[in-house]
Design an enzyme around this catalytic site. Structure first.
Site, PDB file in Angstrom:
ATOM      1  N   GLU A   1       0.812  -1.218   0.000  1.00 29.30           N
ATOM      2  CA  GLU A   1       0.000   0.000   0.000  1.00 29.30           C
ATOM      3  C   GLU A   1       0.846   1.270   0.000  1.00 29.30           C
ATOM      4  O   GLU A   1       0.502   2.245  -0.659  1.00 29.30           O
ATOM      5  CB  GLU A   1      -0.911  -0.014   1.234  1.00 29.30           C
ATOM      6  CG  GLU A   1      -1.843   1.180   1.343  1.00 29.30           C
ATOM      7  CD  GLU A   1      -2.728   1.093   2.572  1.00 29.30           C
ATOM      8  OE1 GLU A   1      -3.012   2.154   3.144  1.00 29.30           O
ATOM      9  OE2 GLU A   1      -3.122  -0.027   2.966  1.00 29.30           O
ATOM     10  N   ASP A   2       1.961   1.263   0.709  1.00 28.52           N
ATOM     11  CA  ASP A   2       2.684   2.517   0.970  1.00 28.52           C
ATOM     12  C   ASP A   2       4.112   2.588   0.457  1.00 28.52           C
ATOM     13  O   ASP A   2       4.797   3.584   0.701  1.00 28.52           O
ATOM     14  CB  ASP A   2       2.711   2.781   2.485  1.00 28.52           C
ATOM     15  CG  ASP A   2       1.336   3.109   3.039  1.00 28.52           C
ATOM     16  OD1 ASP A   2       0.468   3.544   2.269  1.00 28.52           O
ATOM     17  OD2 ASP A   2       1.127   2.911   4.246  1.00 28.52           O
TER      18      ASP A   2
END
Length: 194
Positions: A65-66
């Site tokens: 996600e990051d």
């Protein structure tokens, strides 16, 4: 042990340049390590023998996600099971913030038990940070903090039965938790209902 440490090292490298949003801006890796620690702690229903795949997914839960880590990277390194759990815990970055938050509420009841464990520990870690002036993101108003608690309860209510220990910890925060902001004390969840 070596599998868990390998995942922790991988996550530390992936999150190397990232910082938490609190005033002190600690290294981001502290958060996923804390999520894994909560799952392995006596307050967790997985204690004393949490499955290594769940702990690996906990330390890796924000990598896709990051960071620049891809699904294939995870599959190649940690296999399909860990990758599946991580992806169940990852937001779809194609959605706007409000849509992502609603998607977490909508998907929570349908997650695997393993992903529910990680989700509970992730929210518990974030909520404990929000209760502390040193841990919360700089500039958050008391209203925004309370809104996060209300939203988090909607997510975790659908997961809590899988880990009654962490579920009880979360419920205690929603029911009794307070935080200081601007010299005043506020309830974490302003309109608590079980």
């Amino acid at each position: 042990m070596s599998q868990l440490l390998e995942a922790a090292h991988f996550a530390a490298v992936a999150h190397n340049q990232q910082r938490r949003k609190s005033a002190a801006q600690p290294a981001y890796i502290q958060h996923p390590l804390h999520v894994a620690l909560l799952l392995a702690s006596p307050e967790s229903s997985l204690y004393p023998d949490p499955p290594v795949e769940i702990l690996q997914a906990a330390v890796l839960h924000d990598t896709v996600e990051d960071t620049e880590v891809t699904v294939k990277d995870l599959e190649d390194k940690f296999g399909a099971q860990v990758t599946r759990i991580v992806m169940e815990c990852s937001d779809d970055k194609h959605l706007n913030k409000a849509q992502r938050k609603q998607a977490q509420i909508d998907s929570a009841p349908h997650k695997s038990d393993a992903a529910k464990h990680v989700k509970l520990a992730d929210k518990l870690s974030n909520l404990r940070d929000l209760m502390s002036p040193e841990g919360r993101p700089a500039g958050w108003s008391f209203t925004r903090i309370q809104e996060y608690f209300v939203w988090a309860k909607r997510v975790t209510d659908a997961c809590r039965d899988v880990n009654p220990g962490l579920g009880d910890e979360l419920e205690k925060i929603y029911r009794e938790g307070t935080f200081e902001h601007g010299g005043k004390t506020y309830r974490c969840h302003p309109s608590y209902s079980a």
